[in-house]
Design an enzyme around this catalytic site. Structure first.
Site, mmCIF file in Angstrom:
data_model
loop_
_atom_site.group_PDB
_atom_site.id
_atom_site.type_symbol
_atom_site.label_atom_id
_atom_site.label_comp_id
_atom_site.label_asym_id
_atom_site.label_seq_id
_atom_site.Cartn_x
_atom_site.Cartn_y
_atom_site.Cartn_z
ATOM 1 N N ILE A 470 16.313 12.756 -1.652
ATOM 2 C CA ILE A 470 17.764 12.589 -1.539
ATOM 3 C C ILE A 470 18.174 11.127 -1.715
ATOM 4 C CG2 ILE A 470 18.045 14.639 -0.097
ATOM 5 C CD1 ILE A 470 18.206 12.830 2.342
ATOM 6 N N GLY A 471 17.309 10.361 -2.369
ATOM 7 C CA GLY A 471 17.613 8.959 -2.607
ATOM 8 C C GLY A 471 16.902 8.017 -1.666
ATOM 9 N N THR A 472 16.040 8.550 -0.802
ATOM 10 C CA THR A 472 15.383 7.735 0.218
ATOM 11 C C THR A 472 14.130 7.022 -0.276
ATOM 12 O OG1 THR A 472 14.273 9.746 0.930
ATOM 13 C CG2 THR A 472 16.245 9.130 2.125
ATOM 14 N N ARG A 633 5.041 1.921 11.264
ATOM 15 C CA ARG A 633 4.513 1.364 10.018
ATOM 16 C C ARG A 633 5.524 1.570 8.892
ATOM 17 N NH1 ARG A 633 -1.093 3.586 7.274
ATOM 18 N NH2 ARG A 633 -1.717 1.692 6.163
ATOM 19 N N ASN A 636 6.997 1.222 2.558
ATOM 20 C CA ASN A 636 7.511 0.453 1.421
ATOM 21 C C ASN A 636 8.692 -0.388 1.894
ATOM 22 O OD1 ASN A 636 8.671 -0.538 -0.948
ATOM 23 N ND2 ASN A 636 8.403 1.369 -2.078
ATOM 24 N N LYS A 638 10.604 -2.342 0.447
ATOM 25 C CA LYS A 638 11.732 -2.417 -0.488
ATOM 26 C C LYS A 638 12.659 -1.220 -0.332
ATOM 27 C CE LYS A 638 12.707 -3.459 -5.349
ATOM 28 N NZ LYS A 638 12.100 -3.782 -6.672
ATOM 29 N N THR A 639 12.106 -0.012 -0.381
ATOM 30 C CA THR A 639 12.953 1.173 -0.218
ATOM 31 C C THR A 639 13.418 1.308 1.235
ATOM 32 O OG1 THR A 639 10.967 2.557 0.042
ATOM 33 C CG2 THR A 639 11.954 2.431 -2.153
ATOM 34 N N GLY A 707 10.128 6.723 10.574
ATOM 35 C CA GLY A 707 11.344 7.088 9.860
ATOM 36 C C GLY A 707 12.471 6.124 10.170
ATOM 37 N N GLU A 710 17.930 7.300 9.858
ATOM 38 C CA GLU A 710 18.965 7.453 10.877
ATOM 39 C C GLU A 710 19.104 6.215 11.760
ATOM 40 O OE1 GLU A 710 19.260 11.857 10.103
ATOM 41 O OE2 GLU A 710 17.554 10.516 10.105
#
Length: 743
Positions: A470-472, A633, A636, A638-639, A707, A710
């Site tokens: 979804i763009g994550t 952890r 990435n 960057k994302t 995660g 949110e």
């Protein structure tokens, strides 16, 4: 194991070129042969029933194939539960075109199918429908005086815990106390990609369903149950989703309508919703909250009471975890949390980024700021003074918690110590300057997920899981995990997702995809690695003949001994020598409940904000934001940074702009478009710093990830509200914080 280091490295999106080049296809972009188009007709009334539908003029138009309504739709899935999806709340889910009853404004009442989209849209505009209107209620303020229904807690969220201590007595005895109400109106998701479904009708009645969704298996489950289809007959495909923010967690009604039309007409059909119709699909509910806080002489919290009430539909009890966070974020022995629902004539609300927490943290964190001022304490010092080292709701230790470090590192980056604590004390020309801060907490969850891997003789690895993007950055981080585990270059890995023919994965929501699917990918790659070792040991003169799996590592395309890297076999050669076309493995990863249930698993953040407020005009500019996040952890950076940037932008939007306005006379949202539902543009966004606080946690899942989708949004709206108070001396407790509330 592998020492090829990809996890933790800032890596550009592997799906980026496809998006830039336009080859990444979304649900309404699959040009299947012989395609017809459906256009949804929406109800202009909020409550009542249809008394007459006259489709004669529409059906007389050349190229119109059918008009579907409750009058001619076949009896489908007589059992209410057939329409329930994976995250359906308690109650009876909405059943499109089921009967003449109107339950909410913009309810879909008909579907016009034609050879072209333009014809379907025109035909829908001349369809004659007559209604009988009955009285409706859409105003939560009216329901306040009538009493609220208790929340059911049937959505998977925990109901508020029982009170602890004696909060009423402790509040009455507190040295300092506050008692305030905090409000935000309805908000809608408004992703760029509108909901659409393209159904390709194949020989024998099989369907390829290209759907906008955050869970391909969830969509498949619903249409299978409703239409009585097998898994093989109802394949759902969702390779890219242009934003969801929670609106795609539940299958939306265009999916039902497109499948219905395709099966009845034996024809491929696409149904796309308009921007206006996107406002009929659920929302962050209008919520009223009261927070009462009291402190002891030393500034520690003596009592905390938090009560929330929000709207739901007449037919489903949608509930959010709004108040529970208040019982765990700060140390307090006297706590009472309450939660109620108001049933209104609206569509059921739906999860919206950080559901419940974004709402609850706004009220709690503004209240904490007010309490700090009342007690004569610095807002940051007040939070540190009341730091919780244990989850008092569950009476369990945290698996890890670096919120204190978020406070310190965020404050240092922001320059919090330079702040003059007095409101209206700082100016920059004609601007009043203020700074505010807030914190947040979100669940760290792992779900059951599966993955399959396949390595061919040319050294190419294909990884499959039915999760969504979804763009994550899901495509990218799963590629990184697989490449590192098997010691392959990133370009040798092809991660495939969004197809119900792939191994099952949960809906993409709750910030659990990296933990859930990532663990499955890692375990599948490890299983493949063990097969490769066994094959390598069969080679003549193999240097790995007596090695165990713990003795070897995968590095730079080789399988080699850890203690003697010169003893190695090229991975590609192993597959070629086996005589097999490819070597495959799969895995299903599950959370370690026995281990995890001993702890409270959460991610945390701290947000620091600077605002400028025009003293004469009341306009607010968010000039600086520092968001420090502790989320285990980081696969990435960057994302991950992009996710937090997006969270901050949404927090700014929530604080200053977003509000869906209801005309209660008609029970209808009046600003259902991008022109009047205000969201930020580039000129509204200035400096945003994202800090990731190092945090190791081997309890949450094998990868140690928590995660971030949110948690990055939490605290932003509250920090802005607190900064505006510091700048102006005026406390606003209702979002959005618009000019009129400051003048």
């Amino acid at each position: 194991m592998s020492t090829t280091n990809y996890i933790g490295q800032a890596t550009s999106r592997v799906d980026g070129p496809a998006k830039v080049a336009g080859t990444a296809k979304y649900a309404a972009e699959f040009n299947v042969p012989n395609l017809a188009y459906g256009y949804v007709v929406s109800s202009p009334i909020a409550k009542g029933k249809i008394t007459k539908i006259d489709a004669a003029a529409v059906l007389a138009l050349p190229g119109v194939l059918q008009v579907f309504s409750h009058e001619n739709v076949p009896t489908l899935a007589l059992l209410d539960r057939s329409y329930k999806d994976d995250i359906a709340p308690g109650g009876s889910p909405f059943r499109p075109l089921h009967n003449a009853e109107i339950k909410f404004s913009q309810q879909p009442v008909a579907l016009v199918v034609a050879d072209t989209f333009e014809l379907a849209r025109y035909a829908a505009s001349i369809l004659k429908i007559e209604y009988e209107v009955t009285g409706h209620e859409t105003n939560i303020e009216t329901k306040r005086s009538q009493g609220f229904e208790p929340g059911t807690g049937k959505t998977g969220f925990m109901p508020p815990p029982a009170p602890r201590g004696n909060p009423d007595q402790a509040l009455a005895a507190a040295m300092h106390s506050i008692d305030q109400e905090y409000v935000h109106g309805t908000q809608h998701h408004n992703p760029m990609e509108m909901f659409a479904t393209t159904v390709e009708y194949l020989e024998g009645g099989k369907l390829n369903v290209y759907d906008k969704t955050q869970g391909a298996f969830n969509s498949q489950q619903v249409i299978r149950k409703v239409f009585g289809l097998s898994k093989e007959d109802a394949r759902v495909i969702s390779k890219y989703t242009g934003g969801g923010f929670g609106s795609g967690l539940r299958p939306q009604y265009q999916l039902f309508m497109a499948v219905l039309a395709a099966l009845e007409l034996k024809h491929s059909v696409r149904v796309s919703l308009t921007r206006q119709q996107m406002f009929s699909l659920g929302h962050r509910p209008h919520t009223l909250q009261t927070v009462q806080l009291g402190t002891k002489p030393d500034g520690s919290l003596a009592a905390l009471q938090h009560h929330a009430m929000h709207e739901t539909s007449r037919f489903e009890d949608y509930t959010e975890n709004v108040v529970n966070w208040s019982g765990m974020l700060y140390q307090c022995d006297n706590v009472k949390l309450g939660y109620q629902l108001a049933k209104l004539d609206v569509y059921t609300p739906q999860d919206m980024r950080a559901p419940g927490a974004a709402t609850g943290s706004f009220a709690l964190e503004v209240a904490m700021d007010e309490m700090a001022y009342a007690a004569g304490l610095d807002p940051l010092d007040f939070r540190i003074r009341n730091y919780a080292v244990r989850d008092q709701n569950l009476d369990k230790p945290f698996s890890s918690k670096k919120l204190r470090e978020c406070y310190h590192e965020g404050a240092a980056k922001f320059g919090w110590e330079k702040r003059n604590p007095a409101p209206r004390s700082t100016r920059r020309g004609t601007m009043l300057v203020g700074s505010g801060m807030a914190g947040g907490v979100w669940d760290a969850t792992q779900q059951k997920a599966a993955a399959k891997v396949s390595l061919t003789a040319d050294g190419k690895l294909t990884v499959q899981s039915g999760t969504n993007e979804i763009g994550t950055g899901t495509y990218t981080i799963m590629t990184q995990i697989a490449a590192e585990t098997l010691g392959l270059p990133l370009e040798a890995v092809d991660f495939q997702l969004g197809d119900t023919t792939f191994p099952a994965a949960p809906i993409q929501g709750g910030s659990w995809t990296a933990a859930s699917v990532g663990t499955a990918v890692k375990e599948a790659c490890d299983a493949l690695g063990e097969k490769l070792l066994k094959l390598a040991q069969q080679l003549e003169g193999s240097p790995l003949e007596d090695a165990s799996f713990e003795d070897v590592e995968f590095v730079n395309g080789q399988l080699r001994l850890r203690l003697d890297p010169n003893q190695a076999v090229v991975i590609r050669d192993i597959v070629q020598a086996s005589g097999e076309e490819k070597v495959e493995a799969d895995a299903t990863a599950r959370p370690n409940m026995a281990k995890q249930q001993q702890y409270s698993l959460h991610a945390h953040n701290a947000v620091f904000v600077e605002v400028e407020v025009d003293e004469d005009l009341g306009t607010i500019h968010v000039t600086r934001v520092v968001n420090a996040v502790a989320a285990g952890r980081i696969i990435n950076p960057k994302t991950a940074r992009s996710q937090v940037l997006g969270s901050v932008v949404w927090g700014i939007s929530m604080a200053l702009m977003e509000e869906t306005v209801m005309d209660h006379k008609f029970g209808r949202y009046v600003n259902h478009n991008y022109a009047e539902y205000h969201i930020p543009v580039c000129a509204d966004i200035h400096d945003i710093d994202v800090l990731f606080v190092e945090e190791e946690d081997d309890i949450v899942n094998p990868l140690g990830v928590k995660g971030i989708g949110e948690v990055g949004m939490l605290g932003v709206a509250a920090a802005i509200t607190n900064a505006v108070y510091h700048a102006t001396g005026k406390r606003v407790r209702e979002l959005p914080l618009t000019i009129d509330k400051l003048l």
